[in-house]
Design a protein around this motif. Structure first.
Motif, PDB file in Angstrom:
ATOM      1  N   ASN A  77      16.319  36.794  -7.784  1.00 22.99           N
ATOM      2  CA  ASN A  77      15.042  37.506  -7.873  1.00 22.99           C
ATOM      3  C   ASN A  77      14.990  38.712  -6.950  1.00 22.99           C
ATOM      4  N   ASN A  78      16.110  39.058  -6.310  1.00 27.15           N
ATOM      5  CA  ASN A  78      16.106  40.191  -5.396  1.00 27.15           C
ATOM      6  C   ASN A  78      17.290  41.128  -5.639  1.00 27.15           C
ATOM      7  N   CYS A  79      17.791  41.133  -6.854  1.00 28.46           N
ATOM      8  CA  CYS A  79      18.991  41.912  -7.167  1.00 28.46           C
ATOM      9  C   CYS A  79      18.991  42.262  -8.649  1.00 28.46           C
ATOM     10  N   ILE A  80      19.516  43.435  -8.963  1.00 24.16           N
ATOM     11  CA  ILE A  80      19.721  43.827 -10.355  1.00 24.16           C
ATOM     12  C   ILE A  80      21.062  44.535 -10.438  1.00 24.16           C
ATOM     13  N   ALA A  81      21.825  44.197 -11.468  1.00 28.67           N
ATOM     14  CA  ALA A  81      23.130  44.819 -11.672  1.00 28.67           C
ATOM     15  C   ALA A  81      23.289  45.137 -13.151  1.00 28.67           C
ATOM     16  N   GLY A  82      24.103  46.123 -13.432  1.00 31.11           N
ATOM     17  CA  GLY A  82      24.337  46.510 -14.815  1.00 31.11           C
ATOM     18  C   GLY A  82      25.202  47.748 -14.889  1.00 31.11           C
ATOM     19  N   SER A  83      25.121  48.435 -16.011  1.00 34.05           N
ATOM     20  CA  SER A  83      25.901  49.664 -16.168  1.00 34.05           C
ATOM     21  C   SER A  83      25.150  50.651 -17.053  1.00 34.05           C
ATOM     22  N   PHE A  84      25.446  51.907 -16.807  1.00 35.20           N
ATOM     23  CA  PHE A  84      24.918  53.010 -17.592  1.00 35.20           C
ATOM     24  C   PHE A  84      26.110  53.765 -18.165  1.00 35.20           C
ATOM     25  N   LYS A  85      25.932  54.366 -19.337  1.00 31.75           N
ATOM     26  CA  LYS A  85      27.030  55.089 -19.975  1.00 31.75           C
ATOM     27  C   LYS A  85      26.620  56.536 -20.226  1.00 31.75           C
ATOM     28  N   ALA A  86      27.447  57.451 -19.732  1.00 30.77           N
ATOM     29  CA  ALA A  86      27.188  58.878 -19.900  1.00 30.77           C
ATOM     30  C   ALA A  86      27.630  59.338 -21.282  1.00 30.77           C
ATOM     31  N   ALA A  87      27.035  60.414 -21.752  1.00 30.93           N
ATOM     32  CA  ALA A  87      27.437  60.993 -23.032  1.00 30.93           C
ATOM     33  C   ALA A  87      28.827  61.620 -22.915  1.00 30.93           C
ATOM     34  N   SER A  88      29.164  62.098 -21.721  1.00 33.18           N
ATOM     35  CA  SER A  88      30.450  62.764 -21.505  1.00 33.18           C
ATOM     36  C   SER A  88      31.009  62.362 -20.147  1.00 33.18           C
ATOM     37  N   SER A  89      32.243  61.889 -20.123  1.00 33.93           N
ATOM     38  CA  SER A  89      32.844  61.528 -18.834  1.00 33.93           C
ATOM     39  C   SER A  89      33.106  62.769 -17.982  1.00 33.93           C
ATOM     40  N   ALA A  90      33.277  63.929 -18.611  1.00 37.77           N
ATOM     41  CA  ALA A  90      33.530  65.154 -17.868  1.00 37.77           C
ATOM     42  C   ALA A  90      32.334  65.555 -16.999  1.00 37.77           C
ATOM     43  N   GLU A  91      31.123  65.246 -17.462  1.00 34.84           N
ATOM     44  CA  GLU A  91      29.914  65.625 -16.732  1.00 34.84           C
ATOM     45  C   GLU A  91      29.258  64.456 -16.001  1.00 34.84           C
ATOM     46  N   ALA A  92      29.782  63.264 -16.163  1.00 36.79           N
ATOM     47  CA  ALA A  92      29.131  62.063 -15.637  1.00 36.79           C
ATOM     48  C   ALA A  92      28.932  62.121 -14.126  1.00 36.79           C
ATOM     49  N   GLY A  93      29.948  62.498 -13.395  1.00 33.53           N
ATOM     50  CA  GLY A  93      29.856  62.524 -11.936  1.00 33.53           C
ATOM     51  C   GLY A  93      28.783  63.479 -11.435  1.00 33.53           C
ATOM     52  N   ALA A  94      28.783  64.682 -11.961  1.00 25.72           N
ATOM     53  CA  ALA A  94      27.803  65.681 -11.525  1.00 25.72           C
ATOM     54  C   ALA A  94      26.386  65.267 -11.913  1.00 25.72           C
ATOM     55  N   GLN A  95      26.224  64.722 -13.112  1.00 24.53           N
ATOM     56  CA  GLN A  95      24.896  64.291 -13.546  1.00 24.53           C
ATOM     57  C   GLN A  95      24.375  63.130 -12.701  1.00 24.53           C
ATOM     58  N   LEU A  96      25.214  62.153 -12.455  1.00 27.77           N
ATOM     59  CA  LEU A  96      24.807  61.010 -11.647  1.00 27.77           C
ATOM     60  C   LEU A  96      24.426  61.458 -10.239  1.00 27.77           C
ATOM     61  N   LYS A  97      25.242  62.295  -9.634  1.00 31.01           N
ATOM     62  CA  LYS A  97      24.964  62.771  -8.275  1.00 31.01           C
ATOM     63  C   LYS A  97      23.659  63.557  -8.232  1.00 31.01           C
TER      64      LYS A  97
END
Length: 197
Positions: A77-97
């Motif tokens: 009840n004190n944690c959440i985990a999962g994953s998100f998927k970007a449309a493009s791996s080339a832009e994923a890092g910059a978008q996430l940051k």
């Protein structure tokens, strides 16, 4: 119980304590002194102990782990985990940051009123620390008026960001980690990500 057995128990206890001290000193030597007491990721600890290649191999070879982030305990009840998927791996890092950088320091929706900070970051991994305001009754009565602290870990692999947001103490976070990740998911969806909570 005889006097000699008490002396023997004390001797055994001293021996165990001595062995524990040796283990702690060995760990301190391995991880570089006082820095062993500061939180580090498994990847960083493995890298320091075995080099970058060894750390990568250990993380990849670990059975049942999809990322270095980890999972929440069952029925947590004190944690959440999962994953998100970007449309493009080339832009994923910059978008996430950019989404992480834009998270409001004053918090949002009565969450994270004490601000946040990056604890560590690389091109593919982020660790952040979020604080409550410390002004609520729960903080006053159960945490000495100090803010509650939550940790967010994100590991980016290609177009997939695995995450875990968890409270450091307590059995329940009253939905704080979910609210935080819902906000981040909403911002990522605006950038074209598949990000559902």
């Amino acid at each position: 119980i005889s006097v000699t057995s008490g002396a023997a128990n004390r001797s055994t206890f001293r021996h165990l304590l001595s062995e524990m001290q040796r283990v702690v000193l060995a760990l301190l030597a391995l991880f570089g002194g006082a820095s062993a007491w500061t939180p580090v990721s498994r990847r960083a600890a493995l890298s320091k102990a075995f080099g970058a290649a060894g750390a990568a191999a250990a993380v990849v070879a670990a059975p049942g782990t999809a990322s270095a982030v980890g999972t929440c305990k069952k029925d947590s009840n004190n944690c959440i985990a999962g994953s998100f998927k970007a449309a493009s791996s080339a832009e994923a890092g910059a978008q996430l940051k950019s989404v992480l950088d834009a998270y409001p320091q004053a918090g949002q929706a009565d969450v994270d009123g004490g601000g946040w900070q990056f604890v560590s970051e690389s091109d593919s991994a982020y660790k952040l620390e979020f604080k409550s305001s410390g002004k609520g009754n729960m903080a006053k009565f159960f945490n000495g008026g100090k803010p509650f602290i939550d940790d967010l870990e994100i590991d980016l692999a290609g177009d997939t960001a695995n995450f875990k947001s968890a409270s450091r103490v307590g059995d329940s976070d009253f939905g704080v980690n979910k609210a935080r990740m819902s906000y981040i998911a909403k911002e990522l969806r605006a950038k074209g990500w598949d990000a559902k909570i």
